[in-house]
Motif scaffolding. Structure first.
Motif, PDB file in Angstrom:
ATOM      1  N   LYS A 329       0.943  -1.154   0.105  1.00  0.00           N
ATOM      2  CA  LYS A 329      -0.093  -0.007  -0.201  1.00  0.00           C
ATOM      3  C   LYS A 329       0.839   1.097  -0.228  1.00  0.00           C
ATOM      4  O   LYS A 329       0.647   2.343  -0.702  1.00  0.00           O
ATOM      5  CB  LYS A 329      -0.957   0.016   1.154  1.00  0.00           C
ATOM      6  N   LEU A 330       1.810   1.455   0.791  1.00  0.00           N
ATOM      7  CA  LEU A 330       2.951   2.402   0.792  1.00  0.00           C
ATOM      8  C   LEU A 330       3.511   2.532  -0.302  1.00  0.00           C
ATOM      9  O   LEU A 330       3.896   3.597  -0.866  1.00  0.00           O
ATOM     10  CB  LEU A 330       3.822   2.333   2.010  1.00  0.00           C
ATOM     11  N   HIS A 331       3.906   1.567  -1.028  1.00  0.00           N
ATOM     12  CA  HIS A 331       4.780   1.363  -2.638  1.00  0.00           C
ATOM     13  C   HIS A 331       3.719   2.159  -3.432  1.00  0.00           C
ATOM     14  O   HIS A 331       4.165   3.000  -4.275  1.00  0.00           O
ATOM     15  CB  HIS A 331       5.065   0.196  -2.852  1.00  0.00           C
ATOM     16  N   GLU A 332       2.539   1.628  -3.538  1.00  0.00           N
ATOM     17  CA  GLU A 332       1.424   2.192  -4.152  1.00  0.00           C
ATOM     18  C   GLU A 332       1.350   3.846  -4.041  1.00  0.00           C
ATOM     19  O   GLU A 332       1.085   4.679  -4.962  1.00  0.00           O
ATOM     20  CB  GLU A 332       0.104   1.749  -4.175  1.00  0.00           C
ATOM     21  N   GLN A 458      15.211  13.117   2.204  1.00  0.00           N
ATOM     22  CA  GLN A 458      13.917  13.396   2.944  1.00  0.00           C
ATOM     23  C   GLN A 458      12.800  12.383   2.578  1.00  0.00           C
ATOM     24  O   GLN A 458      11.740  12.274   3.378  1.00  0.00           O
ATOM     25  CB  GLN A 458      13.529  14.780   2.643  1.00  0.00           C
ATOM     26  N   MET A 459      12.915  11.912   1.380  1.00  0.00           N
ATOM     27  CA  MET A 459      11.959  11.127   0.951  1.00  0.00           C
ATOM     28  C   MET A 459      12.188   9.761   1.726  1.00  0.00           C
ATOM     29  O   MET A 459      10.952   9.210   2.061  1.00  0.00           O
ATOM     30  CB  MET A 459      11.960  10.945  -0.556  1.00  0.00           C
ATOM     31  N   CYS A 460      13.085   9.375   1.914  1.00  0.00           N
ATOM     32  CA  CYS A 460      13.399   8.216   2.644  1.00  0.00           C
ATOM     33  C   CYS A 460      12.851   8.325   4.115  1.00  0.00           C
ATOM     34  O   CYS A 460      12.532   7.565   4.934  1.00  0.00           O
ATOM     35  CB  CYS A 460      14.900   7.848   2.618  1.00  0.00           C
ATOM     36  N   ASP A 465       8.986   7.387   8.547  1.00  0.00           N
ATOM     37  CA  ASP A 465       7.922   7.903   9.474  1.00  0.00           C
ATOM     38  C   ASP A 465       6.751   7.300   9.287  1.00  0.00           C
ATOM     39  O   ASP A 465       6.292   6.824  10.215  1.00  0.00           O
ATOM     40  CB  ASP A 465       8.089   9.517   9.300  1.00  0.00           C
ATOM     41  N   ALA A 466       6.289   7.344   8.144  1.00  0.00           N
ATOM     42  CA  ALA A 466       4.997   6.643   7.852  1.00  0.00           C
ATOM     43  C   ALA A 466       4.754   5.337   8.036  1.00  0.00           C
ATOM     44  O   ALA A 466       3.746   4.937   8.563  1.00  0.00           O
ATOM     45  CB  ALA A 466       4.415   7.141   6.291  1.00  0.00           C
ATOM     46  N   GLU A 473       0.861   2.374  15.547  1.00  0.00           N
ATOM     47  CA  GLU A 473      -0.717   2.703  15.468  1.00  0.00           C
ATOM     48  C   GLU A 473      -1.347   1.385  15.473  1.00  0.00           C
ATOM     49  O   GLU A 473      -2.184   1.039  16.604  1.00  0.00           O
ATOM     50  CB  GLU A 473      -1.116   3.381  14.448  1.00  0.00           C
ATOM     51  N   ILE A 474      -1.213   0.352  14.742  1.00  0.00           N
ATOM     52  CA  ILE A 474      -1.518  -1.003  14.856  1.00  0.00           C
ATOM     53  C   ILE A 474      -1.282  -1.811  16.074  1.00  0.00           C
ATOM     54  O   ILE A 474      -2.003  -2.369  16.774  1.00  0.00           O
ATOM     55  CB  ILE A 474      -0.952  -1.732  13.701  1.00  0.00           C
TER      56      ILE A 474
END
Length: 551
Positions: A329-332, A458-460, A465-466, A473-474
């Motif tokens: 999902k994060l890849h997409e 910064q993208m990394c 972080d996400a 959270e899970i």
């Protein structure tokens, strides 16, 4: 003797002719030598197979030109795939006319220009009247032929990623020139200007001009009536607010800014800011309503199910990057289908540090991919390409699934990235696969997370972080439900236990709380100088009691 020699050298052609085949794929290690013997061209006998609908010749470093006779001999051809060869600097002779051709893939070659007589074919009458998809990515094109719209008037998808283009021809954006064009990709070029006439592309839905040299985005872009997705990251825009927006805002917000603020100067910007604030307030109200209505718990429940799939890996898993659903999902989304970044997860206890990140030639990079035997990266990529082609044939469509969708990211690369452990074993080959050595098992308790990006550091960090915040959270939600008895003890222990540091697990449970523990990692160069630390004091900058960071 000569005829016998030709038949022996090209048994695929004899078989295709005898069985009256409509599809033909030429690839493999022996192809180079045979094409070289034919003068760097395809054998003339190939062009006598007039029933062919699909022809692919790929991965042949000695193929410099298709050869004469293609257009005359293959009039029923629907798909022509000549990727990852050595075609160039032009096409001699030109390809067309091919009246039935719908898909043309010339990606990963050495094309520099497509002038008249050495290009796609004549413009009058159109050489490619039915062409819908044209892929020229991964070449060295400095310019596009001005007559492209007349040569292929029904074009729907145009991929120019990874060339040397500094401008689009004006004819591309003339009114009615390409009325069906819906996807235009020209990332990783040298484009300096985007004409306002792009608004004449009435069917344009997706535009990717990332990593160019654009300084402005024309306000007229907002006039494209069907535009739904735009990408301008990696351009140094004069409007710094707009530059920030293209890195974090949705297409709708950017187009609204162009439509209002981009045209009206300060006054317009004030209006745009007001609109943006109103949208922000609206989103906050919607989030609050979701929390009150219990929708937030449903989202967390869905995420929890995804996490269980991460940790309960089958005994004979396929490559992890396909089956790990939160990663996918994060890849997409955040990773933009791995074009911006790639995520990998490992069993920390199976890793021997220090780790070395580098790049190796495809023939020198060896890895034991998940669910496969040890193989060279060059052979793995070729194997996956053959699997992708088999998928296309079985499903009778051009799209493929799984990690086969990402093979094009390696097109034209002389070296492949890899992460190597202290034993000298490659444990990660982004963006394709991980090593079986560090695969996640049911008994895994500590994870090593890896994010690779060619875009920016910064993208990394943003993606890491996400990922961590989602896992935390899970984990918190699972523990809360364990206390309430909503999960079985076995399920809850399995899920939460995966993220706990063994040293802190026991004490945390005594205190009634089991936070996600994140340990800081330092990256140094070959001289030992510190390059980056994660998470630093500015990373994971949130007040979360369910995350413990060891710095």
């Amino acid at each position: 003797m000569a005829v016998a020699a030709v038949s022996e050298a090209w048994p695929e052609l004899e078989l295709a002719e005898r069985e009256r085949r409509r599809e033909l794929l030429l690839t493999g290690p022996g192809l180079d030598e045979r094409v070289r013997a034919a003068g760097g061209r395809l054998p003339p006998r190939l062009f006598t197979l007039s029933l062919l609908h699909y022809l692919e010749v790929s991965g042949c470093g000695s193929l410099r030109e298709p050869g004469p006779g293609l257009a005359q001999g293959l009039p029923q051809l629907h798909s022509l795939v000549l990727r990852r060869n050595a075609l160039g600097p032009g096409l001699s002779p030109e390809l067309g006319p091919l009246p039935a051709l719908r898909v043309l893939d010339l990606s990963g070659n050495a094309l520099e220009a497509l002038p008249p007589g050495q290009g796609l074919g004549p413009a009058e009458p159109p050489a490619l009247p039915q062409l819908q998809s044209l892929n020229l990515s991964g070449n060295r094109l400095r310019e596009l032929p001005a007559d492209l719209p007349r040569c292929a008037p029904r074009l729907q998808t145009l991929n120019l990623t990874g060339n040397c283009l500094d401008a689009f021809p004006a004819t591309l954006f003339q009114p009615g020139a390409l009325p069906l064009l819906s996807e235009l990709a020209a990332a990783d070029n040298c484009l300096r200007e985007l004409s306002p006439d792009i608004a004449n592309l009435a069917s344009l839905k997706t535009l990717d001009l990332s990593n160019n040299q654009l300084s402005e985005i024309p306000a007229a872009l907002a006039d494209c009536p069907k535009l739904k997705e735009i990408h301008f990251k990696g351009n140094k825009l004069r409007d710094k607010r707009l530059e920030k927006m293209v890195h974090g805002c949705q297409t709708k917000s950017i187009l609204e800014y162009l439509r209002v603020g981009g045209r009206g100067g300060g006054k317009g910007r004030a209006k745009a800011e007001g609109t943006e604030k109103e949208e922000s307030r609206k989103k906050k109200r919607e989030k609050k309503q979701k929390r009150e209505g219990g929708e937030g718990e449903e989202e967390l429940e869905a995420a929890r199910r995804l996490l269980l799939r991460v940790l309960h890996v089958s005994e004979n898993p396929a490559p992890l990057v396909v089956n790990v659903h939160p990663e996918t999902k994060l890849h997409e989304d955040l990773c933009e289908k791995r074009t911006a970044a790639t995520i990998a997860t490992h069993d920390l206890k199976a890793i021997r540090g220090p780790l070395l990140y580098g790049a190796r030639p495809p023939q020198d990079l060896k890895i034991v991919p998940l669910g496969r035997r040890e193989i060279k990266a060059k052979d793995l990529v070729r194997q996956l390409q053959l699997e992708a082609e088999e998928q296309r044939k079985q499903k009778k469509r051009q799209n493929v699934s799984g990690l086969h969708r990402y093979l094009h990211l390696l097109d034209g690369k002389d070296n492949y990235p890899c992460l190597v452990d202290a034993d000298g074993d490659v444990i990660s080959f982004p963006p394709i696969t991980n090593s079986d050595k560090t695969k996640i098992k049911k008994t895994t308790t500590d994870l090593f997370l890896e994010v690779t990006s060619a875009t920016s550091l910064q993208m990394c960090k943003d993606i890491m972080d996400a990922l961590i915040l989602k896992m935390a959270e899970i984990n918190k939600y699972t523990l809360d439900n364990k206390e309430e008895g909503s999960l079985s003890d076995t399920e809850a222990d399995t899920v939460s236990g995966q993220f706990l540091d063994p040293k802190t697990n026991e004490s945390a449970e005594k205190g009634g709380n089991s936070p996600l523990v994140v340990e800081q990692v330092r990256v140094v160069d070959m001289e030992g100088s510190l390059k980056v630390v994660y998470p630093s004091k500015t990373d994971l900058d949130i007040a979360a009691s369910h995350i413990t960071v060891i710095r």
